[in-house]
Design an enzyme around this catalytic site. Sequence first.
Site, PDB file in Angstrom:
ATOM      1  CG  PHE A   1      -8.639  -7.972  26.359  1.00 24.09           C
ATOM      2  CD1 PHE A   1      -8.676  -6.872  27.204  1.00 24.09           C
ATOM      3  CD2 PHE A   1      -8.153  -9.165  26.868  1.00 24.09           C
ATOM      4  CE1 PHE A   1      -8.210  -6.960  28.515  1.00 24.09           C
ATOM      5  CE2 PHE A   1      -7.694  -9.253  28.174  1.00 24.09           C
ATOM      6  CZ  PHE A   1      -7.720  -8.151  28.996  1.00 24.09           C
TER       7      PHE A   1
ATOM      8  CB  ALA B   1      -9.971 -12.181  26.198  1.00 22.28           C
TER       9      ALA B   1
ATOM     10  CE  LYS C   1     -14.565  -5.937  24.987  1.00 21.39           C
ATOM     11  NZ  LYS C   1     -14.846  -6.808  26.136  1.00 21.39           N
TER      12      LYS C   1
ATOM     13  CE  LYS D   1     -10.277  -5.988  31.729  1.00 23.85           C
ATOM     14  NZ  LYS D   1     -11.695  -6.083  32.073  1.00 23.85           N
TER      15      LYS D   1
ATOM     16  CG  PHE E   1     -15.423   9.223  27.490  1.00 26.51           C
ATOM     17  CD1 PHE E   1     -14.819   9.116  28.731  1.00 26.51           C
ATOM     18  CD2 PHE E   1     -15.656   8.058  26.776  1.00 26.51           C
ATOM     19  CE1 PHE E   1     -14.460   7.889  29.249  1.00 26.51           C
ATOM     20  CE2 PHE E   1     -15.299   6.823  27.285  1.00 26.51           C
ATOM     21  CZ  PHE E   1     -14.700   6.731  28.532  1.00 26.51           C
TER      22      PHE E   1
ATOM     23  CD1 TRP F   1     -20.489   4.734  32.356  1.00 30.64           C
ATOM     24  CD2 TRP F   1     -20.881   6.952  32.318  1.00 30.64           C
ATOM     25  NE1 TRP F   1     -19.930   5.284  33.495  1.00 30.64           N
ATOM     26  CE2 TRP F   1     -20.160   6.632  33.506  1.00 30.64           C
ATOM     27  CE3 TRP F   1     -21.232   8.271  32.085  1.00 30.64           C
ATOM     28  CZ2 TRP F   1     -19.799   7.598  34.436  1.00 30.64           C
ATOM     29  CZ3 TRP F   1     -20.871   9.237  33.009  1.00 30.64           C
ATOM     30  CH2 TRP F   1     -20.169   8.896  34.177  1.00 30.64           C
TER      31      TRP F   1
ATOM     32  NE  ARG G   1     -15.460 -11.849  29.242  1.00 34.31           N
ATOM     33  CZ  ARG G   1     -14.291 -11.216  29.194  1.00 34.31           C
ATOM     34  NH1 ARG G   1     -13.162 -11.877  29.346  1.00 34.31           N
ATOM     35  NH2 ARG G   1     -14.244  -9.907  29.020  1.00 34.31           N
TER      36      ARG G   1
ATOM     37  CB  THR H   1     -20.580   0.345  29.677  1.00 34.11           C
ATOM     38  OG1 THR H   1     -19.794   0.223  30.867  1.00 34.11           O
ATOM     39  CG2 THR H   1     -21.608   1.443  29.866  1.00 34.11           C
TER      40      THR H   1
END
Length: 556
Positions: free
Chosen positions: A301, A273, A71, A105, A381, A409, A94, A73
Site C-alpha cells: 500500500f 499491510a 507498485k 484486488k 498510462f 508496463w 511478497r 509492476t
Amino acid sequence: MKSDIQIAQNASMELIEDVAKGIGLNHDDIDLYGKYKCKISLDVLREKQQKTDGKLILVTAINPTPAGEGKSTVTIGLGDALNKINKKTVMALREPSLGPVFGIKGGAAGGGYAQVVPMEDINLHFTGDNHAITSANNLLCAAIDNHIHQGNKLNIDQRRIIFKRVMDMNDRALRNIVVGLGGKVNGFPREDGFTITVASEVMAILCLANDLMDLKDRLGKIIVAYNLEGKPVYCKDLNMEGAMALLMKDAIKPNLVQTLENNPVIIHGGPFANIAHGCNSIIATKTALKLGDYVVTEAGFGADLGAEKFLDIKCRYAGIKPSCVVVVATIRAIKHHGGVAKDELSNPNIQALSIGIENLDKQIENIKKYNLDAVVAINRFSTDSEEEIKFIQNHCDKLGVKVSLTEVWEKGSEGGLDLANKVLEVIEENNNDFKVLYDEKLSIKEKMKIIATEIYGAQKVNYTKKASNEIKNLENFKLDKLPICVAKTQYSLSDNPKLLARPEGFDIEVKEIKISNGAGFIVVLTGNVMTMPGLPKVPAANNMDIFEDGEIVGLF
C-alpha cells in the site's frame, strides 16, 4: 494489448536452475519445485554471512485508489532495468494471497511486460507456503480446544481465547462463529472466528524470523489466551511450537522465480499491510542482499502504511536499511485524490492534480523523516496528457526530488532505464544516515502519537475504553515495549477512507489493541479494518476457467 496472463503464457522462461546459477547458486543450494520454481536453502544465508550486502531499494507509493498505482509492476520493471544496464540485481517480493486473487484486488506479480513468472503458479498454490502457515495456525487452534476438552489444566478462560483460526480465502461468513456444538464429545461451545491467513500472527512470524530456531522460538511466544487469573497463556504452554515449526520447515525457505526477462526474483511471505506489517520475509531480503549488488523490494500500500512498517518494524528487527526509496504514483490516482470520479480520470484535469498531489508531497515528507531520499516514479498510462506529466515533473523539480516517467508496463526494462539511472544517482549521493521514527521502549500511546502526528498528519489520537483497558493489560505484563503495527484503511492518510489527498485537522480513533507477541509487535486497530475480507458482488473468480488442454483464462 494482450492481457497479463496472455503475456505471461507466451514468456520464454529459463530453467530455474539456470536462473539460480546466474546469482551464484548451485544444485545443492536449491530444492526444485518443477522446472521454473525452487526454494533456496537456509544454508545459503548462513554461508554468505561475511559477504558485503548489496544496496537495498524500497518501492512504496501514494495512498492507493481504484485507479491503481502499479507498485509491484514498477518494482519488477526497475529490477529488470537495473539488470539491463549490467547491475547485478535481485528482486524480493511478497507472495500473493488467494483471497485477493479470487476477490477483487488481484495478485502481486506485476503486470504487462513487467511480470514475474510462472504467473499462474505464483498467484495460486505456488510452493504451498500459505497452506503450511494455515495448517500450523490451525493446529494450535485445535490444541487450545483439545486442552480445554481434556481437563483444562492451564485454566484457560474460554471467554478470553484470542488466537483465531485462519484460511487463505475471503469469507465474511467466518468472521464470527460458534464452535464446539453437538454435545459433550465435541468440546465446549464458545465464540470464535476466522482471520485470513495473510493477516495472521503466524504469517508475520514467518516474515520476521531470522532462521528456523528463531521461528520456533517466536511461535512459542504467541499469546493464545488468558487464564482465569487474567494471566497470558502462551503457545509454548501447550507444547505446540515444535510441531508448528515442523509444518513450516519448508515454508521458511525463500522461493526463487524469474521475471519475463529471466531476472531473479525471490518471493516469500505475504502479510497484509493494512492489518499486518506488509513486507516480504527478512530471510528473503537478507538472502537477496547477499546474492545481488542491488536488491529491489516493495512494501504494501502507501508509504503511510507499508513503508512506515517496513522501516520501523522490519528494518529494526533485520538490521537493514534502504539506500533509496521509490514512491510510485499515477496521474490517474493523483486526480482521484483531487476529487475526480473514476469514470472521468481519463480526462485531463490540472486543477485536480494540484489538489491530489498533496498526497504525494506528504509521502515524500514521510520518507525524509527517516533520513532517506526519494525518487518519484510516474507510472504512465496511455490517457496521461503531456501537460499533466509536465505538471508533476515541474512540481517534483520544485521540491528538489528526482522524478522519472516510467513505462515498464508497456515496454519492460526499456521503460525503466531512466528510473534505474536516477535511483543509482541517489544511491551514489546518499550518506544513508537512516533512523527509525521512534524508540520502541516508549509507552504505547507515545509511540502511536508519533506515528499518527508525524506520518498521518493527525492532530491527536483518541482511545476507546476497550483500547485503554487493553493497553493497561499489556503494561501490567510488561508486553508494551514493542514496535507498533497500525491496522488502518489504506485509502487515506487518516482512518477514514473518504478523506483523500492530504487531510488536516482530523483525529485517529484507536478501537482495539492486540498483541502479536511472537511476531514482536503491538497491533493498533483503527477505523473499520476487517481481518477477514469478504468477496465483492462479482468476484474475480467468476471470470476464471481452465480448459481441457490446461489453458487458464481470466487470471488477470
